[in-house]
Design an enzyme around this catalytic site. Structure first.
Site, short mmCIF file in Angstrom:
data_model
loop_
_atom_site.label_atom_id
_atom_site.label_comp_id
_atom_site.label_asym_id
_atom_site.label_seq_id
_atom_site.Cartn_x
_atom_site.Cartn_y
_atom_site.Cartn_z
CG HIS A 1 5.20 21.95 49.43
ND1 HIS A 1 5.58 20.77 48.81
CD2 HIS A 1 4.82 22.77 48.42
CE1 HIS A 1 5.42 20.87 47.51
NE2 HIS A 1 4.96 22.08 47.24
CD GLU B 1 2.61 26.36 42.76
OE1 GLU B 1 2.60 27.56 42.40
OE2 GLU B 1 3.66 25.71 42.97
#
Length: 206
Positions: A9, A84
């Site tokens: 990201h 994550e």
């Protein structure tokens, strides 16, 4: 030949502050949105993306949306598989705070034992790797011939995936590996397994 492109990201303020984000709903900052737009232009020119998948956390959702608006792939689908690592009670600490106060979690100092440690209300690195590898294997099994899939995910996920697919020691991958914001990682299914075409590539930004 199935191609899986994995992208980290764009930048958030917590990235800039070197803060453990985990599952925090942190948005992209201005630089992160610029990175995502540049990645979108690069990916749209380089790949014909058949499927666009992303972690369902805010920063990956925003990145995937910007990519799609740049002409990359169909509407994104969001999945928990690509999240994550959950840092549990340590979420929000800076890296310096975390690894100074809790050196048992520092892979560079504690090696294999740090991989096996699980933060309170969080997720250990070995558990993260198992989740990610199972997700990648499932993705390949469900993919069509010659399909190109883009996955927008996180640094920790990419350390685990690159370690597994390149047969790199996981301690080394976590301690010495790098994944820049909006770094491109490309993997191709070949006759004898998976070929890592490129990892942690941000050269498209010049």
């Amino acid at each position: 030949m199935t191609t899986v492109v994995c992208l980290r990201h764009g930048e958030t303020d917590w990235n800039a502050d070197r803060r453990l984000q985990g599952w925090a709903p942190t948005p992209l900052n201005d630089r992160g949105r610029e990175q995502a737009a540049a990645a979108g232009d690069h990916l749209a020119a380089s790949y014909d993306v058949d499927r666009l998948l992303a972690s369902d956390l805010r920063r990956t959702r925003e990145t995937a949306t910007i990519l799609h608006e740049s002409g990359v792939g169909p509407e994104p689908a969001f999945e928990k598989t690509w999240r994550e690592r959950d840092f549990g009670v340590y979420q929000g600490l800076t890296y310096d705070e975390m690894f100074t106060e809790y050196p048992e979690f520092a892979v560079g100092r504690s090696g294999e034992s740090a991989l096996a440690r699980t933060p309170e209300r969080g997720e250990g690195l070995l558990d993260l790797r198992e989740r990610v590898v199972e997700g990648f294997d499932r993705l390949l099994a469900e993919s069509g011939t010659d399909e190109t899939i883009l996955v927008v995910t996180h640094g920790g996920v990419l350390y685990a995936l690159v370690s597994h697919l390149t047969d790199t020691d996981f301690v080394t991958a976590v301690d010495e590996g790098g994944q820049g914001n909006c770094a491109v990682n490309e993997f191709r299914a070949v006759d004898d397994g998976i070929e890592a075409v490129r990892t942690n590539d941000t050269s498209y930004r010049g």
